[in-house]
Design an enzyme around this catalytic site. Structure first.
Site, mmCIF file in Angstrom:
data_model
loop_
_atom_site.group_PDB
_atom_site.id
_atom_site.type_symbol
_atom_site.label_atom_id
_atom_site.label_comp_id
_atom_site.label_asym_id
_atom_site.label_seq_id
_atom_site.Cartn_x
_atom_site.Cartn_y
_atom_site.Cartn_z
ATOM 1 N N ASP A 106 32.207 37.758 35.825
ATOM 2 C CA ASP A 106 32.709 36.643 36.737
ATOM 3 C C ASP A 106 32.488 36.679 38.180
ATOM 4 O O ASP A 106 32.260 37.844 38.804
ATOM 5 C CB ASP A 106 34.410 36.427 36.420
ATOM 6 C CG ASP A 106 34.625 36.198 34.898
ATOM 7 O OD1 ASP A 106 33.671 36.085 34.148
ATOM 8 O OD2 ASP A 106 35.775 36.790 34.475
HETATM 9 N N1 URA Z 1 36.006 40.417 31.402
HETATM 10 C C1 URA Z 1 36.584 39.546 32.400
HETATM 11 O O1 URA Z 1 37.315 39.067 32.275
HETATM 12 N N2 URA Z 1 35.642 39.263 33.454
HETATM 13 C C2 URA Z 1 34.495 40.148 33.753
HETATM 14 O O2 URA Z 1 33.766 39.616 34.837
HETATM 15 C C3 URA Z 1 33.996 40.819 32.922
HETATM 16 C C4 URA Z 1 34.820 41.251 31.783
#
Ligand code: URA
Length: 243
Positions: A106
């Site tokens: 993310d």
């Molecule tokens: N899980 C999440 O919620 N975000 C990420 O960036 C990676 C795994």
């Protein structure tokens, strides 16, 4: 193996842009099988011909593999109209246009991201069949000591629309306000860690990926830095997905 142009070969090997390597060639600093070649469009067979620059042998690389310490604020994509992408950090590399990130973090998640031009390896690492572990360091709201971690590690948890695979939580510290945990999942579903922790009543405040399978983030890489995988690291990673 297919023949390649000398200037492309040198650019792919990291000697600069096409323009820069043409200059090297014109300066008669490049030899093929011991003879100076000053024609950038000369074709060679990377597996049979030996190339040197200033008499130092050049290793041919079919693919490139980097471990990158992603900072927050960058999108995991090759391009985006509005936000900066992780690929900005690689823009100076001559073979930049071939590279892409493996899987996705993310925008506000930090840590280990593999950047490569090897589609087959990328596909396998991301494929659920291989169940590659991904380990995250997370700071979450509240005290997590009450969680039935044994159960989570055998059954997973039911999200609104999805039953997760089993996952492991190790507690590093707790207080009534927040806990530090290591959470290891074997799937790459969208927002998986955030959704799991939200469901368990402990929303994620900070998230950083530390490991993908056998590959751990190098402590010495600060945010925004990357380095090539070592031969050993690459061998182990490939082994884990049967390559
Ligand atoms: N899980 C999440 O919620 N975000 C990420 O960036 C990676 C795994």
């Amino acid at each position: 193996m297919k023949k390649v142009r000398l200037d492309k070969f040198l650019a792919d090997a990291g000697f600069g842009t096409r323009k820069e390597v043409k200059k090297l060639i014109k300066q008669k600093r490049v030899k093929i099988n011991g003879s100076v070649i000053n024609n950038p469009s000369h074709h060679l067979n990377p597996e049979e011909d030996s190339v040197s620059v200033d008499d130092a042998p050049v290793e041919y690389k079919k693919h490139h593999y980097f471990m990158f310490n992603k900072p927050s604020g960058y999108i995991t994509a090759t391009q985006d109209k509005e936000m900066p992408t992780v690929m900005e950090f690689f823009q100076h590399l001559p073979f930049y246009h071939k590279l892409f990130p493996v899987g996705r973090l993310d925008i506000d998640t930090e840590g280990l991201l593999i950047i490569t031009d090897d589609g087959q390896l990328a596909h396998r690492i991301a494929h659920p069949k291989w169940e590659i572990e991904k380990e995250y360091y997370a700071v979450v709201r509240g005290d997590v000591s009450h969680l039935d971690r044994d159960r989570l590690s055998t059954e997973g948890v039911k999200l609104k629309d999805y039953q997760t695979k089993p996952f492991r939580i190790d507690i590093k510290s707790t207080s009534p306000e927040k806990s530090e945990i290591l959470i290891t999942v074997t799937e790459g579903k969208y927002h998986i860690v955030k959704r799991i922790m939200e469901e368990l009543g402990h929303p994620v405040l900070y998230l950083k990926r530390l490991r993908i399978g056998s590959l751990s983030l190098d402590d010495s890489l600060s945010e925004g830095q990357f380095r090539e995988l070592s031969e050993e690291e690459l061998k182990e990673l490939k082994k884990s997905v049967n390559l």
